[in-house]
Design an enzyme around this catalytic site. Structure first.
Site, PDB file in Angstrom:
ATOM      1  N   TYR A 159       0.847  -1.199   0.000  1.00 13.19           N
ATOM      2  CA  TYR A 159       0.000   0.000   0.000  1.00 13.19           C
ATOM      3  C   TYR A 159       0.878   1.244   0.000  1.00 13.19           C
ATOM      4  CZ  TYR A 159      -4.987  -0.291  -0.110  1.00 13.19           C
ATOM      5  OH  TYR A 159      -6.268  -0.392  -0.562  1.00 13.19           O
ATOM      6  N   GLU A 174      -0.541   4.822  -0.556  1.00  8.64           N
ATOM      7  CA  GLU A 174      -1.334   6.030  -0.809  1.00  8.64           C
ATOM      8  C   GLU A 174      -0.500   7.268  -0.523  1.00  8.64           C
ATOM      9  OE1 GLU A 174      -4.623   4.825   1.610  1.00  8.64           O
ATOM     10  OE2 GLU A 174      -5.991   4.921  -0.100  1.00  8.64           O
ATOM     11  N   ASP A 199      -6.978  14.790 -24.020  1.00 10.94           N
ATOM     12  CA  ASP A 199      -6.997  13.371 -23.696  1.00 10.94           C
ATOM     13  C   ASP A 199      -6.391  12.636 -24.888  1.00 10.94           C
ATOM     14  OD1 ASP A 199      -7.562  10.740 -23.239  1.00 10.94           O
ATOM     15  OD2 ASP A 199      -9.686  11.028 -22.779  1.00 10.94           O
ATOM     16  N   THR A 238      -4.154   6.975 -21.653  1.00 14.39           N
ATOM     17  CA  THR A 238      -4.012   5.591 -21.206  1.00 14.39           C
ATOM     18  C   THR A 238      -2.584   5.185 -21.549  1.00 14.39           C
ATOM     19  OG1 THR A 238      -4.668   4.749 -23.360  1.00 14.39           O
ATOM     20  CG2 THR A 238      -6.424   4.994 -21.727  1.00 14.39           C
ATOM     21  N   LYS A 280      -2.845   1.647 -25.063  1.00 19.39           N
ATOM     22  CA  LYS A 280      -3.313   1.699 -26.449  1.00 19.39           C
ATOM     23  C   LYS A 280      -2.085   1.841 -27.363  1.00 19.39           C
ATOM     24  CE  LYS A 280      -7.844   3.181 -24.930  1.00 19.39           C
ATOM     25  NZ  LYS A 280      -8.895   4.199 -24.899  1.00 19.39           N
ATOM     26  N   ARG A 297      -2.108  -1.951 -18.991  1.00 19.32           N
ATOM     27  CA  ARG A 297      -3.389  -1.264 -18.840  1.00 19.32           C
ATOM     28  C   ARG A 297      -3.270  -0.228 -17.723  1.00 19.32           C
ATOM     29  NH1 ARG A 297      -8.219  -2.163 -20.771  1.00 19.32           N
ATOM     30  NH2 ARG A 297      -7.149  -3.529 -22.214  1.00 19.32           N
TER      31      ARG A 297
HETATM   32  C1  LIG Z   1      -9.876   4.540 -23.968  1.00 24.55           C
HETATM   33  C2  LIG Z   1     -10.112   5.923 -23.641  1.00 24.55           C
HETATM   34  C3  LIG Z   1     -10.347   6.326 -22.314  1.00 24.55           C
HETATM   35  C4  LIG Z   1     -10.595   5.367 -21.194  1.00 24.55           C
HETATM   36  O1  LIG Z   1      -9.592   4.490 -20.898  1.00 24.55           O
HETATM   37  P1  LIG Z   1      -9.865   3.274 -19.885  1.00 24.55           P
HETATM   38  O2  LIG Z   1      -8.508   2.825 -19.538  1.00 24.55           O
HETATM   39  O3  LIG Z   1     -10.698   2.301 -20.615  1.00 24.55           O
HETATM   40  O4  LIG Z   1     -10.565   3.835 -18.698  1.00 24.55           O
HETATM   41  C5  LIG Z   1     -10.471   7.680 -22.058  1.00 24.55           C
HETATM   42  N1  LIG Z   1     -10.381   8.584 -23.046  1.00 24.55           N
HETATM   43  C6  LIG Z   1     -10.179   8.234 -24.328  1.00 24.55           C
HETATM   44  C7  LIG Z   1     -10.090   9.304 -25.379  1.00 24.55           C
HETATM   45  C8  LIG Z   1     -10.045   6.897 -24.679  1.00 24.55           C
HETATM   46  O5  LIG Z   1      -9.863   6.562 -25.957  1.00 24.55           O
END
Ligand SMILES: *Cc1c(COP(=O)(O)O)cnc(C)c1O
Length: 480
Positions: free
Chosen positions: A66, A68, A243, A272, A275, A281
């Site tokens: 842990y 935090e 994002d 993320t 991707k 992840r």
């Molecule tokens: C995939 C994605 C997310 C969310 O990601 P998770 O790991 O599934 O929570 C947020 N914003 C955009 C633009 C995404 O493509």
């Protein structure tokens, strides 16, 4: 034993044997997943294959601690190793993206966005209003409560891209917390070209005066001019939040540079890590120094204890993305998307925006083949090709059946697919979808869910896909 793949084989065999002794169904599912990943033509734009070092970094006892708090300021004793892991991951993230500050704790992309929203709100807004939340659970809040909460927070406004145009749920969609906690408006794309219309966004932002202008997407096949977005945000008095979940790998790999790189222009950037960035992840927030303290409140405000094993995976993947080979990879991702788009176009398909200049191709299956996204997704899966259905702008079939298929090249590029291979993939997609017909309903009109595929086409396509995959093995040398 000096061959790393052979060593990994032995290591995984030992691990699977241990798991087998406890719960054989899980050992089986792990092996089956590797088999499925190896034998499907994966075109899901948000997926990739993490490296063996990144995967192995996750399977460790760093999970058992842990921690935090933030680096050096933890609510638990004995966090020195997590401090090391988090510092190394943040150091790589800052260096890779040229960011002033990096926060690597978020457990996912959604969490990263929540951290970012809270950071921006708490930077500008006093928060005693949130005490109203203490009175009830969030599920009990009715619209009037949300309105009061928003009012007490200064009725903060958020403007992001609509889901329909390719934006993400977390950019203000009504069934996401972002659509509840903010007074929200969304911007779309030009109805004729399908492209972002900066003038329209500017006009809307000046009228609406959002606190936060969000740029970024999950299903938009083009690049964004972030210099222009920052200009609009400044004019409207908004914070620009980008994002880059989907395209972080193209930023890391220096395919998106200059005005197409969000980091120099946005005050807060979220992403993320699993991707196009090809890590474990997870999520991450980058920020200017001005927002660093606010971002650090992510835990415990929005997040629980950081996942040490996942931060180790992130550190490894970020170190990999700093290698020159990652730039070659990222360029190939974009080249492959272009080749896939060209291959589809020359076979008569219609694409949203007419093509791509990132890693995504949005195929209009209604316009091209008279199918819904649901039918096309099913027919492709039957043919060994994994994709997902996706709305296209002003979708006549709605968000459930849809009219589009989203295709992405990060995963196949990791396996070593070339532009020529992507042309062959385009051929297989068109072959499968041309042979697919909607099943007629009892009223005699084409249905939206069911379909039939011409005799033998699914099997033939699957065999051809498997042959192609055989030329580019996943985790070569790993024998499981
Ligand atoms: C995939 C994605 C997310 C969310 O990601 P998770 O790991 O599934 O929570 C947020 N914003 C955009 C633009 C995404 O493509």
């Amino acid at each position: 034993m000096s061959d790393p793949a052979a060593t990994a084989t032995v290591a995984y065999q030992a691990i699977l044997q241990l798991v087998q002794g406890v719960e054989p169904r899980i050992a089986e599912a792990i092996t089956a997943e590797l088999h499925d990943q190896r034998h499907s033509l994966k075109l899901i734009a948000s997926e990739n294959y993490a490296s063996l070092p990144a995967l192995l970094g996750m399977g460790t006892w760093l999970s058992d601690k842990y921690a935090e708090g933030t680096i050096g300021h933890r609510f638990y004793a004995g966090c020195q190793n997590i401090d090391t892991v988090e510092s190394v991951a943040a150091e790589h993230a800052r260096a890779l993206f040229g960011a002033e500050y990096a926060y690597v704790q978020p457990h996912s992309g959604i969490d990263a966005n929540l951290v970012a929203y809270w950071a921006i709100l708490s930077h500008f807004v006093e928060t005693p209003a949130l005490k109203t939340l203490g009175a009830k659970t969030v599920n009990d809040l009715d619209q009037a409560d949300w309105d009061k909460l928003r009012h007490d927070l200064g009725n903060q406004r958020l403007m992001g891209m609509s889901l329909d145009a390719g934006g993400h749920l977390t950019h203000g969609f009504r069934h996401n917390i972002s659509g509840k906690m903010f007074d929200q408006r969304s911007y779309g794309t030009d109805p004729l070209t399908g492209l972002i219309d900066y003038e329209a966004i500017r006009k809307q932002a000046l009228e609406f005066s959002p606190l936060i202008l969000v740029a970024g997407y999950s299903a938009y096949p083009r690049r964004i001019d972030f210099a222009k977005m920052r200009e609009i945000a400044d004019e409207a008095g908004a914070v620009l939040m980008v994002d880059m979940s989907h395209f972080a790998g193209l930023v890391a790999g220096k395919v998106f540079t200059g005005d197409e790189n969000p980091v120099p222009f946005a005050q807060v950037v979220t992403t993320t890590t699993h991707k196009s960035l090809r890590g474990p992840r997870g999520g991450m927030v980058l920020a200017t120094s001005e927002f660093a303290d606010d971002v650090d409140r992510g835990c415990p405000m929005v997040l629980g204890g950081p996942l040490g094993h996942m931060m180790a995976g992130k550190a490894i993947a970020l170190a990999e993305a700093r290698q020159p080979s990652f730039q070659t990879y990222a360029q190939q991702v974009a080249d492959n998307a272009k080749a896939l788009a060209d291959g589809l176009l020359k076979r008569g398909a219609t694409l949203v925006t007419g093509g791509t200049d990132n890693h995504i191709v949005l195929l209009d299956v209604a316009g091209s083949f008279g199918l819904t996204g649901r039918q096309a997704e099913g027919a492709l899966l039957d043919s060994g090709i994994v994709t997902n259905r996706n709305s296209i702008p002003h979708d006549p079939n709605g968000a459930w059946y849809t009219s589009g298929i989203r295709l992405g090249t990060p995963a196949l590029t990791t396996r070593g697919f070339s532009a020529d291979d992507m042309d062959r993939v385009a051929e297989l997609i068109v072959q499968a979808l041309r042979a697919t017909t909607p099943t007629t309903t009892s009223q005699g009109t084409p249905g939206k869910a069911k379909y039939t595929i011409g005799d033998g086409v699914a099997d033939a396509t699957k065999a051809a896909a498997d042959e192609l995959l055989g030329h580019h093995p996943l985790y070569p040398g790993l024998e499981l």
